[in-house]
Design a protein around this motif. Structure first.
Motif, short mmCIF file in Angstrom:
data_model
loop_
_atom_site.label_atom_id
_atom_site.label_comp_id
_atom_site.label_asym_id
_atom_site.label_seq_id
_atom_site.Cartn_x
_atom_site.Cartn_y
_atom_site.Cartn_z
N HIS A 263 2.50 2.03 -0.31
CA HIS A 263 3.18 1.07 0.84
C HIS A 263 4.46 1.59 1.38
N ARG A 264 4.58 1.19 2.52
CA ARG A 264 6.06 1.56 3.07
C ARG A 264 7.05 1.04 2.53
N ASN A 265 6.82 -0.05 1.44
CA ASN A 265 8.08 -0.72 0.70
C ASN A 265 8.37 0.39 -0.69
N PHE A 306 -3.47 2.81 4.03
CA PHE A 306 -2.71 1.66 4.82
C PHE A 306 -2.22 1.95 6.44
N LEU A 307 -2.23 1.13 7.18
CA LEU A 307 -1.65 1.28 8.62
C LEU A 307 -0.19 1.57 8.20
N VAL A 313 -5.34 -2.21 5.72
CA VAL A 313 -5.80 -1.33 4.94
C VAL A 313 -7.12 -0.92 5.66
N ILE A 314 -7.56 0.30 5.98
CA ILE A 314 -8.74 0.83 6.58
C ILE A 314 -9.43 1.66 5.46
N VAL A 351 -5.08 7.89 10.59
CA VAL A 351 -4.46 6.91 11.36
C VAL A 351 -3.16 7.42 11.98
N SER A 352 -2.71 6.93 13.18
CA SER A 352 -1.68 7.34 13.97
C SER A 352 -0.29 6.58 13.21
#
Length: 556
Positions: A263-265, A306-307, A313-314, A351-352
Motif C-alpha cells: 500500500h502507499r503507506n 491497489f489503486l 483493490v482490483i 492500473v493507471s
C-alpha cells in the motif's frame, strides 16, 4: 644656673625661627607654598585622568569586541561614536539595494495600514491583527546607525523609519530567510520563485513531501513522516540487504503467489494467489501481523492491485468478470462481463498511476479501457498482433503495450490513438513491460530471457538501439519492476529456481551478490518494492512471500 640656661637656649632659638617663618608668611611669602601645592594637585589630577582614560578605553574595546556589556543597546544608538563614524565613512562603498525583497515587503505592508482603519476589503479585514500597538507609530528607529539593521534599507540615504514600518520590514526579512512551508498553506496557489538568488538548492539534500500525501487532508489523517529526505546515489557492484521474517508467515498460501503489492503507506501488504484468498499483512519486519483475509469462491486470483490512491483493490482471474474491493466501505463488488465484449479471461490488467483507468488485455490485439469510478468500458485500443503486456507512463496519460509482433506501442489515452510504434530489438514475442516512476526509461522483456532497457524519449525520437541489453536470465521473463527512485530494476522468471536479478540502473549492471549462493528463492513469480524502498517482497510458487530489507533506503 648655667646648665639650665644652656638647655633652654635651643628652645628659645627654635621659637625665634618659628616666629620668623610666621612673620615671613605674614609679609607675603606664602605664594611659594601655594605653587607647590598646585603642582602636586596637577600631578595627582593627571594620574587620575590617565586612569580614567584607560578604563574608558578598556570598556570601549570590550564593547567593540563583545557588545554592550555596561549599557543596554538601544535602536538608533551605536556602541561607540568613533566606530560608527568609521563605519559610516565606508557605508557608501558597501551599500547595495536589494530589490528582491520589495515584493515580499509589500505583502506585509498591510499590517501597518490596519491601524489607520482605511482598509475596507473583506479579505483584508479577516487578516486584521487582534491587537495593535499604537506606540509603534510614535516610535522612530534609525536603521542607518546600527550595523545589523542596514540591510532593511530600501535606499542608500534612508535613515529613520516609523515603528510600524520597522516591524513590517523585519517580517519581510524573516520570510525571505525562512522559506519552505508552502505545503502547510491550505490556499497556497503561488509558489516562491525558485530562481531567487537568496535561495540555494541542493539536489542531494533537498526535502520533498512524502509520496501520496500532497493533499493537506491526507496529511492530517496520518502520522507518517511528512518530509522525507531524497535518497542518495546507490553504488553498483554490491547491494546491502538482510533477510527478514516472511511477510505471510502468519498465514502462508496453499498455492503459488501471483501478486504482492505494498500500500502507499508502506506498512500494508497484499498477497494473493490461486488458493482464492486475498490476504493483508502489516509489515514491520519482525512479526508481520495478519490483518484480514477475503475468500473468493468462484475466482482463482491471477492478479490483484491497489489503486494508487489506496482506496480500492482490483482482483481478476481467468474469468469474464473481475472484483473490486472497497477498502473504505469494506465491500466486494463483482463486475462484468464487460458490455459489448466477449473475452473469456480478464486475468491481465494494469492500473493507471492517476487511479482513473484500468487497462485489460483483450482478445485479438484489443486493449480494454475501464473507468475506475463507473467500472464501465469507456474505450478500446487495437494492436496489429496479440497483446501480452501493458505499462502506464508515470502521469497516466500514455500507455505502452507489446505482444506477439515484437513491437512496442505508445498510446495517447486522451485521443485514443497510437502516437508511436517501434521494434524491440531482437524480440520476437514480448512477455513483460515496465516503466520507471521518473518516466525516463522503460524495459521490455521477451520469452528468450533478454531484457532491453530504453530511454523513452530517444525511443520515441526514432532510436531503435536500447541503452543496455540484460541477458542474465535464460528463460521467459515473467515480471519486472522498478523501485521508487528508478535506481533498481528487478527482473524474474518463474521457469527456473532463484531466477531473480537486481539491476543497478544508472550503471546498467547486475548486483553480483544477489541472490546469495546458498539462498534459494524457489520459483519467483512476482516482486514489489515498498514506497520508500526499504522493503522488497518476493512471492514464489511455494506460497511464501519472502521479505528483504534494503539497507541503502531508510524509509519503508
Amino acid at each position: 644656673m648655667s646648665l639650665i640656661s644652656q638647655n633652654a637656649r635651643p628652645k628659645i632659638e627654635t621659637k625665634r625661627e618659628d616666629d620668623v617663618q610666621e612673620k615671613e608668611v605674614e609679609d607675603g611669602k606664602e605664594g611659594d607654598v601655594d605653587t607647590l601645592e598646585v603642582k602636586k594637585r596637577k600631578r595627582d589630577g593627571k594620574g587620575e585622568q590617565l586612569a580614567t582614560e584607560q578604563v574608558k578605553e578598556m570598556k570601549r574595546l570590550e564593547n567593540f569586541l563583545f557588545g554592550s556589556l555596561y549599557s543596554p543597546l538601544e535602536f538608533g544608538k551605536g556602541d561607540n561614536n568613533e566606530v560608527e563614524a568609521e563605519t559610516d565613512a565606508k557605508a557608501s562603498d558597501l551599500f547595495f539595494t536589494d530589490r528582491s525583497a520589495d515584493s515580499v515587503i509589500s505583502v506585509y505592508q498591510e499590517d501597518a495600514d490596519f491601524s489607520d482603519g482605511s482598509c475596507d476589503d473583506d479579505d483584508a479585514l479577516k487578516r486584521k491583527p487582534v491587537w495593535v500597538d499604537e506606540e509603534e507609530e510614535k516610535v522612530t528607529v534609525n536603521i542607518a546607525k546600527v550595523n545589523r539593521l542596514r540591510k532593511l534599507r530600501k535606499e542608500e540615504d534612508e535613515n529613520v523609519i516609523s515603528g510600524s514600518e520597522y516591524v513590517s520590514r523585519l517580517r519581510a526579512q524573516h520570510v525571505k530567510l525562512n522559506r519552505g512551508t508552502d505545503w502547510a498553506q491550505l490556499d497556497s496557489g503561488s509558489k516562491i520563485d525558485d530562481s531567487s538568488d537568496d535561495e540555494l538548492t541542493d539536489d542531494e539534500n533537498k526535502a520533498v513531501v512524502s509520496r501520496g500525501y500532497e493533499d493537506v487532508d491526507d496529511i492530517l489523517r496520518t502520522n507518517e513522516d511528512l518530509v522525507v529526505k531524497s535518497s542518495s546515489k546507490l553504488l553498483p557492484g554490491h547491494i546491502e540487504y538482510s533477510r527478514l521474517v516472511d511477510a505471510n508467515i502468519q498465514d502462508p498460501s496453499n498455492g503459488p503467489i501471483n501478486s504482492v503489492q505494498f500500500h502507499r503507506n508502506g506498512q500494508l501488504l497484499l498477497a494473493t494467489g490461486l488458493d482464492k484468498k486475498l490476504r493483508f499483512f502489516q509489515i514491520d519486519g519482525k512479526r508481520n501481523t495478519k490483518i484480514q483475509s477475503i475468500f473468493l469462491e468462484d475466482c482463482p486470483i491471477r492478479k490483484a492491485s491497489f489503486l494508487p490512491d489506496g482506496s480500492q483493490v482490483i482482483l481478476s482471474g481467468r474469468r469474464k468478470f473481475f472484483y473490486s474491493l472497497d477498502l473504505v466501505k469494506a465491500r466486494v463488488d463483482k463486475i462484468g462481463p464487460l458490455l459489448g465484449r466477449e473475452e473469456k479471461s480478464l486475468e491481465f490488467f494494469e492500473v493507471s498511476p492517476d487511479s482513473q483507468m484500468i487497462a485489460f488485455v483483450g482478445n485479438e490485439g484489443y486493449i480494454l479501457l475501464v473507468s475506475t469510478k463507473s467500472k464501465q468500458l469507456v474505450g478500446t485500443l487495437k494492436m496489429n498482433g496479440t497483446v501480452r503486456s501493458l505499462a502506464f507512463t508515470e502521469d497516466g496519460q500514455k500507455l505502452l503495450s507489446a505482444g506477439g509482433d515484437g513491437h512496442v506501442y505508445h498510446w495517447d489515452l486522451r485521443t485514443r490513438t497510437c502516437m508511436h510504434k517501434g521494434v524491440d530489438e531482437g524480440c520476437i514475442n514480448s512477455t513483460a513491460l515496465c516503466t520507471s516512476p521518473l518516466g525516463t526509461h522503460f524495459a521490455a522483456g521477451s520469452d528468450s530471457g533478454v531484457v532491453n532497457i530504453y530511454n523513452r524519449e530517444e525511443f520515441l525520437g526514432g532510436k531503435r538501439k536500447p541503452i543496455k541489453t540484460i541477458d542474465n536470465l535464460t528463460a521467459k521473463v515473467d515480471f519486472m519492476k522498478f523501485n521508487h527512485d528508478s535506481q533498481i530494476l528487478a527482473i524474474c522468471s518463474s521457469m527456473k529456481k532463484s531466477s531473480l536479478k537486481l539491476i543497478h540502473v544508472p550503471s546498467y549492471t547486475v548486483f553480483s551478490n544477489w541472490p546469495a549462493p546458498n539462498t534459494s528463492l524457489h520459483y519467483p513469480r512476482c516482486i514489489d518494492f515498498s514506497p520508500g524502498g526499504g522493503f522488497m517482497a518476493v512471492g514464489n510458487a511455494s506460497g511464501k512471500v519472502l521479505l528483504y530489507k534494503l539497507h541503502h533506503y531508510h524509509h519503508a
